[in-house]
Design an enzyme around this catalytic site. Sequence first.
Site, mmCIF file in Angstrom:
data_model
loop_
_atom_site.group_PDB
_atom_site.id
_atom_site.type_symbol
_atom_site.label_atom_id
_atom_site.label_comp_id
_atom_site.label_asym_id
_atom_site.label_seq_id
_atom_site.Cartn_x
_atom_site.Cartn_y
_atom_site.Cartn_z
ATOM 1 N N GLU A 43 0.732 -1.325 0.045
ATOM 2 C CA GLU A 43 0.161 0.045 0.207
ATOM 3 C C GLU A 43 0.691 1.214 -0.014
ATOM 4 O O GLU A 43 1.604 1.695 0.686
ATOM 5 C CB GLU A 43 -0.728 -0.117 1.692
ATOM 6 N N TYR A 52 4.836 -3.859 -8.382
ATOM 7 C CA TYR A 52 3.132 -4.241 -8.694
ATOM 8 C C TYR A 52 3.221 -5.410 -10.414
ATOM 9 O O TYR A 52 2.803 -5.945 -10.318
ATOM 10 C CB TYR A 52 1.983 -3.682 -9.750
ATOM 11 N N SER A 83 -13.738 1.642 -7.378
ATOM 12 C CA SER A 83 -15.411 1.721 -6.707
ATOM 13 C C SER A 83 -14.729 3.148 -4.986
ATOM 14 O O SER A 83 -15.858 3.106 -4.441
ATOM 15 C CB SER A 83 -14.951 0.493 -6.087
ATOM 16 N N ARG A 128 -7.593 11.911 -8.385
ATOM 17 C CA ARG A 128 -8.034 11.208 -9.405
ATOM 18 C C ARG A 128 -9.974 11.642 -9.748
ATOM 19 O O ARG A 128 -10.077 11.772 -10.500
ATOM 20 C CB ARG A 128 -7.651 9.666 -9.113
ATOM 21 N N TYR A 182 -7.249 4.101 -20.938
ATOM 22 C CA TYR A 182 -7.476 3.126 -19.555
ATOM 23 C C TYR A 182 -6.995 4.586 -18.564
ATOM 24 O O TYR A 182 -5.790 4.955 -18.779
ATOM 25 C CB TYR A 182 -7.103 1.911 -19.370
ATOM 26 N N TYR A 230 5.023 4.688 -6.546
ATOM 27 C CA TYR A 230 3.369 3.934 -6.427
ATOM 28 C C TYR A 230 2.592 3.181 -7.743
ATOM 29 O O TYR A 230 1.870 4.391 -8.131
ATOM 30 C CB TYR A 230 2.172 4.346 -5.127
ATOM 31 N N GLU A 279 -1.590 -2.240 -10.102
ATOM 32 C CA GLU A 279 -1.824 -3.275 -11.294
ATOM 33 C C GLU A 279 -2.374 -2.221 -12.302
ATOM 34 O O GLU A 279 -3.133 -3.123 -13.569
ATOM 35 C CB GLU A 279 -2.633 -3.896 -10.941
ATOM 36 N N LYS A 280 -3.140 -1.018 -11.520
ATOM 37 C CA LYS A 280 -4.225 -0.389 -12.575
ATOM 38 C C LYS A 280 -3.711 -0.018 -14.269
ATOM 39 O O LYS A 280 -3.523 0.176 -15.276
ATOM 40 C CB LYS A 280 -4.426 0.948 -12.211
#
Length: 350
Positions: free
Chosen positions: A120, A151, A182, A190, A229, A240, A243-244
């Site tokens: 994190e 990642y 989510s 963002r 995306y 940081y 996986e995005k």
Amino acid sequence: MKLHRYLLWSLLMLTVAIIIIISYVYMINGNPGSPSAVQVKAVNKTHIILLWNWPFGTPFSLERCQKEHSNCIMVANRSRFPEADFVVFHNWELALSHTEQLPLNLIRPEKQRWVWLTAESPLFNGNLKPLNGYFNMTMTYRRDSDIYVPYGMLVPKNNVSEEPLENFIPKNKDKLVCWIVSNHNPKYLRTAVYEKLKTVIPVEVYGRGGKGRIPAEDLLSTISRCYFYLAFENSVYKDYITEKLWYNSYSGGAVPVVLGPSRENYEAVTDKDSFIHVNDFNTVEELGVFLKNLAADKERYASYFSYRRKYEVRRYEWCSWCSRMCKLCPTFSSLPPYKVYEHLDASQNV
Ligand SMILES: *[C@@H]1O[C@H](CO)[C@@H](O)[C@H](O)[C@H]1NC(C)=O
Ligand SMILES: *[C@@H]1O[C@H](CO)[C@@H](O)[C@H](O)[C@H]1NC(C)=O
Ligand SMILES: *[C@@H]1O[C@H](CO)[C@@H](O)[C@H](O)[C@H]1NC(C)=O
Ligand SMILES: CC(=O)N[C@H]1CO[C@H](CO)[C@@H](O)[C@@H]1O
């Protein structure tokens, strides 16, 4: 008779002396031609790694890692604390949920290293101050951590592909920009960027508050239909990058629009022509117009896939936590002999 005994004694003493000298020379120089006894022991020493707590309470198999690294014994059995060379603590349970505590009541062997593990960003690591001064190693996505567990990464292909770039681009694109999210926390940068962007161009939103959750098996095929995306990180911190980018965007075959650390930071870990950075634009309007025009320009759009000729996208294909744990094994020989994170909290924020 006396002379005889004298000679025998002399011979014995001489032999002992020679043996002592030879042993001494071997001890200093090692046996030329084969590794010295001391070295062999260092290279082949088996290390016991104790995972103190299962990350987020979910157990996984440690067996595969052990098969791949014969110098590692991975256990999750706390009774083995006294013999463990490394003890790995996942941060969430210690600092944020407080369901675990450091075993300060146990006698910590002098040579034992404590490893601090997190995936994190500092925003979700909780208060690290109480952990200051206990850890010898960090295991995080930061490039400066002792065990670097990103990642994902780009791995150069053995041969550069000559394939036309179109071959790397999914054919079924019918959406301009997609985003799976989510947490719409209005405090996140963002969220503000998205709120503005959707007034300029259409953005297809999935996840809670959007078109609903996409089942994992449909994730990549859904994203493949999008030109772009939004690989927007929940918080902006050095290295940081999650996986995005590595999975959702690259594996989904959509060009990532990134929001996270600086462009330089992204360029240090991935191909500079494979993504669009929000900071490349003065305003969100400019970004929106750029994306619209780029999707209409086939050739230019395709250039964002040129990295696929040179690189494979690598991420943790199997059980991401065990792969991370596994990275400890090949590092034994290069570890600093002594290190203490007196200011773990500060070290993660710079
Ligand atoms: C845990 O380790 C202890 C000490 O080595 C051993 O006696 C015990 O059987 C182990 N427990 C499990 C479940 O493997
Ligand atoms: C890669 O390139 C080398 C040298 O040009 C060639 O010998 C080899 O067959 C190529 N391998 C693949 C998998 O194309
Ligand atoms: C690990 O950190 C502790 C302090 O918590 C220290 O006493 C110990 O010497 C360190 N060990 C190594 C190998 O750096
Ligand atoms: C028994 C064993 O694991 N031996 C290994 C010791 O280390 C050397 C060098 O890395 C290996 O070649 C041996 O196989």
